[in-house]
Design an enzyme around this catalytic site. Sequence first.
Site, PDB file in Angstrom:
ATOM      1  N   GLU A  20       0.829  -1.215   0.000  1.00  0.00           N
ATOM      2  CA  GLU A  20       0.000   0.000   0.000  1.00  0.00           C
ATOM      3  C   GLU A  20       0.861   1.261   0.000  1.00  0.00           C
ATOM      4  O   GLU A  20       1.855   1.336   0.724  1.00  0.00           O
ATOM      5  CB  GLU A  20      -0.899  -0.024   1.242  1.00  0.00           C
TER       6      GLU A  20
ATOM      7  N   SER B 198     -11.919   1.320  -5.374  1.00  0.00           N
ATOM      8  CA  SER B 198     -11.584   1.869  -6.686  1.00  0.00           C
ATOM      9  C   SER B 198     -12.732   1.915  -7.682  1.00  0.00           C
ATOM     10  O   SER B 198     -12.620   1.456  -8.823  1.00  0.00           O
ATOM     11  CB  SER B 198     -10.394   1.119  -7.289  1.00  0.00           C
TER      12      SER B 198
ATOM     13  N   ASP C 119      -4.587   1.080  -9.306  1.00  0.00           N
ATOM     14  CA  ASP C 119      -6.012   0.804  -9.482  1.00  0.00           C
ATOM     15  C   ASP C 119      -6.359   0.541 -10.945  1.00  0.00           C
ATOM     16  O   ASP C 119      -7.096  -0.397 -11.278  1.00  0.00           O
ATOM     17  CB  ASP C 119      -6.850   1.988  -8.984  1.00  0.00           C
TER      18      ASP C 119
ATOM     19  N   TYR D 245      -3.664  12.424   0.787  1.00  0.00           N
ATOM     20  CA  TYR D 245      -2.953  11.527  -0.128  1.00  0.00           C
ATOM     21  C   TYR D 245      -1.829  12.296  -0.833  1.00  0.00           C
ATOM     22  O   TYR D 245      -0.685  11.849  -0.903  1.00  0.00           O
ATOM     23  CB  TYR D 245      -3.953  10.960  -1.147  1.00  0.00           C
TER      24      TYR D 245
HETATM   25  P1  ADP Z   1     -12.909   5.038  -4.844  1.00  0.00           P
HETATM   26  O1  ADP Z   1     -12.147   4.949  -6.129  1.00  0.00           O
HETATM   27  O2  ADP Z   1     -12.185   4.453  -3.709  1.00  0.00           O
HETATM   28  O3  ADP Z   1     -14.290   4.488  -4.947  1.00  0.00           O
HETATM   29  P2  ADP Z   1     -12.530   7.831  -5.337  1.00  0.00           P
HETATM   30  O4  ADP Z   1     -12.716   9.026  -4.490  1.00  0.00           O
HETATM   31  O5  ADP Z   1     -11.192   7.570  -5.925  1.00  0.00           O
HETATM   32  O6  ADP Z   1     -13.052   6.576  -4.501  1.00  0.00           O
HETATM   33  O7  ADP Z   1     -13.527   7.883  -6.570  1.00  0.00           O
HETATM   34  C1  ADP Z   1     -14.888   8.099  -6.378  1.00  0.00           C
HETATM   35  C2  ADP Z   1     -15.361   9.119  -7.402  1.00  0.00           C
HETATM   36  O8  ADP Z   1     -15.389   8.510  -8.716  1.00  0.00           O
HETATM   37  C3  ADP Z   1     -16.780   9.551  -7.152  1.00  0.00           C
HETATM   38  O9  ADP Z   1     -16.813  10.649  -6.261  1.00  0.00           O
HETATM   39  C4  ADP Z   1     -17.232   9.950  -8.547  1.00  0.00           C
HETATM   40  O10 ADP Z   1     -16.768  11.241  -8.883  1.00  0.00           O
HETATM   41  C5  ADP Z   1     -16.507   8.967  -9.440  1.00  0.00           C
HETATM   42  N1  ADP Z   1     -17.342   7.772  -9.725  1.00  0.00           N
HETATM   43  C6  ADP Z   1     -16.986   6.492  -9.524  1.00  0.00           C
HETATM   44  N2  ADP Z   1     -17.983   5.651  -9.902  1.00  0.00           N
HETATM   45  C7  ADP Z   1     -18.982   6.417 -10.355  1.00  0.00           C
HETATM   46  C8  ADP Z   1     -20.300   6.137 -10.872  1.00  0.00           C
HETATM   47  N3  ADP Z   1     -20.757   4.892 -10.985  1.00  0.00           N
HETATM   48  N4  ADP Z   1     -21.067   7.198 -11.233  1.00  0.00           N
HETATM   49  C9  ADP Z   1     -20.617   8.469 -11.120  1.00  0.00           C
HETATM   50  N5  ADP Z   1     -19.400   8.773 -10.644  1.00  0.00           N
HETATM   51  C10 ADP Z   1     -18.576   7.782 -10.260  1.00  0.00           C
HETATM   52 MG    MG Z   2     -10.267   5.841  -6.501  1.00  0.00          MG
END
Ligand code: ADP
Ligand code: MG
Length: 429
Positions: free
Chosen positions: A53, A145, A196, A246
């Site tokens: 990580e 992710s 990722d 981060y």
């Molecule tokens: P993680 O990757 O851990 O889930 P992140 O903060 O890196 O968290 O990414 C999340 C962001 O990605 C959300 O806030 C959004 O902007 C975008 N996102 C991811 N999946 C979707 C989805 N299915 N619909 C709309 N936006 C999405």
């Molecule tokens: Mg992410």
Amino acid sequence: MTTWLQAWTPSDGAARVTALFTSSFPELGDGVGGVSAPSGVWAAPGRVNLIGEHTDYNGGLCLPIALEHRTFVALRPRTDSRVRLVSGQTDQAWEADLDTLIEDGAHGWGTYVAGVAWALREAGLDVPGFDAAVTSCVPFGAGLSSSAAIEAAVAVALDQVAGLGLISSDEGRRQLVEACIRAENEVAGAATGGMDQAASLRSAEGFALALDCLDNSVHLEPFAPVGYELLVIDTRAPHSLNDGQYASRRATCDAAAARLGVPTLRHWLDRYDANQTDLAVAEAMTALTALTALTALTEETERHRVRHVLTEIARTREAWSLMRAGDWPAFGALMDASHESLRLDYEVTVGELDTAVAAARAAGAVGARMTGGGFGGSAIALVPEGTTAQVAAAVHEAFAQAGFGAPAFLVSRAAGPAGAVTVPASTTS
Ligand code: ADP
Ligand code: MG
């Protein structure tokens, strides 16, 4: 009552996202049967990192698997450069023009999507505007992710509709990974590494992805922990990689490497580790390297951050060997050590993550650790088969005792990478 997040089947995901596309773009009513139809449906997995990580942006090693939980996209190219998007996870439709994406200061969730098209164009590829619907069973912002899953799903969709031919080789997929990373870093504005996107695009069903971030080479290692299950705990603690934590860890590592006179912290480790032949030597070398590095760094916080990165790269190497040998109790011990290093040296855990890990271990997990960037998000536990529900119940109870909101759980095998789900021949043009 524990909450379980089930993965959608490919046909279920395809049906959901096609329905969303059809109802969102009714004016595109020239598809099959007179209703608006996408050119196809593509999907890409979320991931969990087993170990390694905060090593990716330090040129280190990591060991993720793709999840059975996927993001689905239904997409249809346009004749102009506009991008129109809808998502099953937000009410906010999103629109932009690829030609002026950066100048227009595009922001919001659509940047993760349009950013991929922008990056492919920056790489000199001919990518059109498009209309797309996305929907996902990867929990949002849970450290699993969803961001790379949405990027990778769009990347393989664009690859196919623009006829780029990149998904058919690992070298081509590597180029898609690059586009997704640029989208996330330069358009969405999240300073994440490259693990990722590689996990979502370059993994294989039944395998963990041993990714060497120094040269982005991958090795697929069979991941079949006989007698154990991988329990994923979404702590549902607020999680944000955009709030500067981060980026600040990353900046500390970059500054430390500069002070040590190496391009990345991995280079520092390799100076001492180049001829390692067995693990005992690797461990000794790691200790020596860590000590040497630490004395060259004057600031205490910086020393701790560097110690995490150097020891975590060594742990990941060792965990990879243990995976190959099928020694899961020893693998679990390294998961525990990784968590402690992230808690004490890298300081990216929060109460929910520490509680999840401690409760899982106490309930019989052979190893447990936070996974992903930290500051919330998810933890994983390697648990003896048949005890998964019981370990989850113990974690649920520990959260209640600590006054935290209820976590959610999922189990997953190592799933396959991003690709097409359905591509109706009549509409691929
Ligand atoms: P993680 O990757 O851990 O889930 P992140 O903060 O890196 O968290 O990414 C999340 C962001 O990605 C959300 O806030 C959004 O902007 C975008 N996102 C991811 N999946 C979707 C989805 N299915 N619909 C709309 N936006 C999405
Ligand atoms: Mg992410």
